[in-house]
Design a protein around this motif. Structure first.
Motif, PDB file in Angstrom:
ATOM      1  N   SER A 179       0.884  -1.142  -0.130  1.00  0.00           N
ATOM      2  CA  SER A 179      -0.014   0.321  -0.055  1.00  0.00           C
ATOM      3  C   SER A 179       0.930   1.414   0.223  1.00  0.00           C
ATOM      4  O   SER A 179       2.064   1.186   0.529  1.00  0.00           O
ATOM      5  CB  SER A 179      -1.047   0.041   1.287  1.00  0.00           C
ATOM      6  OG  SER A 179      -0.225   0.234   2.481  1.00  0.00           O
ATOM      7  N   VAL A 182      -1.070   8.080  -0.278  1.00  0.00           N
ATOM      8  CA  VAL A 182      -1.091   9.118  -1.291  1.00  0.00           C
ATOM      9  C   VAL A 182      -0.666  10.524  -0.496  1.00  0.00           C
ATOM     10  O   VAL A 182       0.088  11.347  -1.064  1.00  0.00           O
ATOM     11  CB  VAL A 182      -2.316   9.039  -2.077  1.00  0.00           C
ATOM     12  CG1 VAL A 182      -2.287  10.408  -3.110  1.00  0.00           C
ATOM     13  CG2 VAL A 182      -2.532   7.855  -2.786  1.00  0.00           C
ATOM     14  N   ILE A 211       3.953   6.968  -7.449  1.00  0.00           N
ATOM     15  CA  ILE A 211       2.947   5.730  -7.336  1.00  0.00           C
ATOM     16  C   ILE A 211       2.446   5.074  -8.725  1.00  0.00           C
ATOM     17  O   ILE A 211       2.338   3.853  -8.794  1.00  0.00           O
ATOM     18  CB  ILE A 211       1.648   6.388  -6.808  1.00  0.00           C
ATOM     19  CG1 ILE A 211       1.930   7.187  -5.682  1.00  0.00           C
ATOM     20  CG2 ILE A 211       0.470   5.307  -6.734  1.00  0.00           C
ATOM     21  CD1 ILE A 211       0.715   8.047  -4.895  1.00  0.00           C
ATOM     22  N   VAL A 229      -4.116   1.739  -3.131  1.00  0.00           N
ATOM     23  CA  VAL A 229      -3.633   3.126  -2.774  1.00  0.00           C
ATOM     24  C   VAL A 229      -4.525   3.704  -1.464  1.00  0.00           C
ATOM     25  O   VAL A 229      -5.766   3.464  -1.522  1.00  0.00           O
ATOM     26  CB  VAL A 229      -3.901   4.000  -3.869  1.00  0.00           C
ATOM     27  CG1 VAL A 229      -2.734   4.055  -4.709  1.00  0.00           C
ATOM     28  CG2 VAL A 229      -5.354   3.995  -4.376  1.00  0.00           C
ATOM     29  N   ILE A 232      -6.048   8.787   0.714  1.00  0.00           N
ATOM     30  CA  ILE A 232      -6.409   9.680  -0.392  1.00  0.00           C
ATOM     31  C   ILE A 232      -6.703  11.049  -0.082  1.00  0.00           C
ATOM     32  O   ILE A 232      -7.687  11.013   0.991  1.00  0.00           O
ATOM     33  CB  ILE A 232      -7.534   9.217  -1.348  1.00  0.00           C
ATOM     34  CG1 ILE A 232      -6.776   7.856  -1.804  1.00  0.00           C
ATOM     35  CG2 ILE A 232      -7.619  10.130  -2.574  1.00  0.00           C
ATOM     36  CD1 ILE A 232      -7.841   6.874  -2.226  1.00  0.00           C
ATOM     37  N   VAL A 244      -4.772   0.922 -10.954  1.00  0.00           N
ATOM     38  CA  VAL A 244      -4.575   0.780  -9.446  1.00  0.00           C
ATOM     39  C   VAL A 244      -5.275  -0.692  -9.359  1.00  0.00           C
ATOM     40  O   VAL A 244      -6.345  -0.884  -9.895  1.00  0.00           O
ATOM     41  CB  VAL A 244      -5.364   1.937  -8.791  1.00  0.00           C
ATOM     42  CG1 VAL A 244      -5.790   1.347  -7.214  1.00  0.00           C
ATOM     43  CG2 VAL A 244      -4.584   3.177  -8.974  1.00  0.00           C
ATOM     44  N   ALA A 247      -8.158   0.152  -4.037  1.00  0.00           N
ATOM     45  CA  ALA A 247      -8.153   1.450  -3.107  1.00  0.00           C
ATOM     46  C   ALA A 247      -9.147   1.321  -1.868  1.00  0.00           C
ATOM     47  O   ALA A 247      -9.874   0.724  -1.891  1.00  0.00           O
ATOM     48  CB  ALA A 247      -8.869   2.645  -4.185  1.00  0.00           C
TER      49      ALA A 247
END
Length: 375
Positions: A179, A182, A211, A229, A232, A244, A247
């Protein structure tokens, strides 16, 4: 609230970055990402306290005597199991569950704790793919992941990955999932040169490029590792990332989603994809890598810039996690002490003074393992 943007990837798993069971259930997310932060945020709620109570009762019923440290360690582990088991009932996919991140500088401690936690799920007949254990992507965390995946077939999520080289080392260790946070990565680049710079959120943002290069590396080499990710800051950041694997959305983002979940769309393939900086970085990175064999250690094999980014993201977050773990332990400690008090109470005392002496002796014995004596 305004208009909620559509999620930019079709059929991409969404993990709820929350310990709120109802939020997971009503949003229909695929999996659950438990962290010290989201558990400590709800530490004073009835739901968390219930799982602490169950864990404390089971441990004290199983172990007649033990030190305070012994009880705290076992109750924390049992609590994480009870909480994870509850979350599994609200999602169809995996629950990503943490062990105490204060072990981040001890490979042995992380291996032992991860094995003990997974053993609880094994005993409950939970399939291995539904439980992924989080380790911090420190030097010892990466080496612990290598042993846990290769020797014990335990799914490992290495958290707080910060750069392409860092990701290569984690992939080399055999991690099931990586992971990338962000927000701190983007912020580090925005503050890197001269104070805080307002950089547009585009594929050219150095944080997005970093990323994206990790995503491309996994895709170009057809690897089984997935990249999640998390952390955020806004929806626009997700719109810039192509490919991706998953998320994680925190409570704030989940609250912006309708009960039916996110609308998804497939981004158009960029005509100049193979000429993008992120593509070139991924193509130039060595595969397979050899970071685990570096004579000076994994971190020293990274560039100076990558080490600076790692320190800014990983070690700051570990410091925050230490506070969050302390809050969780406070709730557990209170329940353990109360339970020991109840178990030690004698309903037929010779006198009030005798009762007090017996009570004190029994509590002391449970915490130290010493034998009690009759008055």
């Amino acid at each position: 609230m305004g208009v909620v943007p559509s999620f930019p990837y079709k059929d991409v798993p969404i993990y709820g970055d929350t310990a709120d069971i109802l939020a997971l259930y009503f949003r229909g997310v695929w999996g659950c990402l438990l962290t010290p932060k989201n558990v400590s945020d709800l530490a004073d709620t009835p739901g968390i306290r219930y799982h602490v109570w169950v864990a404390t009762k089971k441990v004290l019923d199983k172990f007649a005597q033990g030190s305070k440290t012994f009880y705290m360690t076992h109750v924390l582990r049992q609590f994480l199991f009870e909480l994870g088991l509850a979350m599994l009932g609200s999602v169809e996919g995996p629950v990503v569950i943490f062990i105490d991140s204060r072990f981040h500088d001890s490979k042995t401690a992380m291996v032992d704790e991860a094995r003990a936690l997974v053993d609880l799920f094994d005993r409950a007949d939970v399939r291995r793919w539904r439980v992924v254990v989080t380790l911090p992507a420190t030097e010892d965390g990466i080496r612990a992941a290598h042993e846990l995946t290769n020797k014990y077939s335990i799914g490992i999520h290495l958290s707080m990955v910060t750069s392409l080289a860092h990701a290569c080392a984690c992939i080399e260790a055999g991690a099931t999932m990586l992971s990338m946070n962000v927000a701190p990565i983007m912020t580090w680049f925005e503050k890197k040169d001269v104070g805080e710079v307002e950089l547009p959120i585009t594929p050219g943002h150095p944080g997005i490029k970093t990323i994206q290069s990790c995503i491309n590396y996994i895709r170009q080499n057809s690897l089984n590792t997935s990249l999640l990710v998390t952390d955020i800051r806004d929806w626009d950041e997700l719109n810039q990332l192509d490919g991706v694997d998953a998320a994680a959305l925190n409570q704030n983002f989940l609250d912006q989603i309708s009960m039916c979940g996110l609308t998804t769309w497939s981004p158009e393939f960029m005509e100049d994809y193979e000429f993008s900086p992120a593509y070139r970085c991924a193509r130039e990175a060595k595969y397979p890598s050899d970071f685990l064999d570096h004579e000076r250690g994994i971190e020293m094999a990274l560039s100076a810039g990558d080490r600076s980014l790692l320190s800014s993201v990983v070690y700051i977050r570990l410091g925050q996690n230490k506070v969050f773990m302390g809050k969780i332990e406070d709730v557990i400690r209170k329940e353990v002490v109360e339970r020991l008090y109840v178990d030690a109470f004698d309903p037929h005392p010779y006198s009030l003074a005798v009762t007090k002496r017996q009570l004190a002796a029994k509590i002391h014995a449970r915490l130290t393992g010493a034998a009690t004596t009759s008055p």
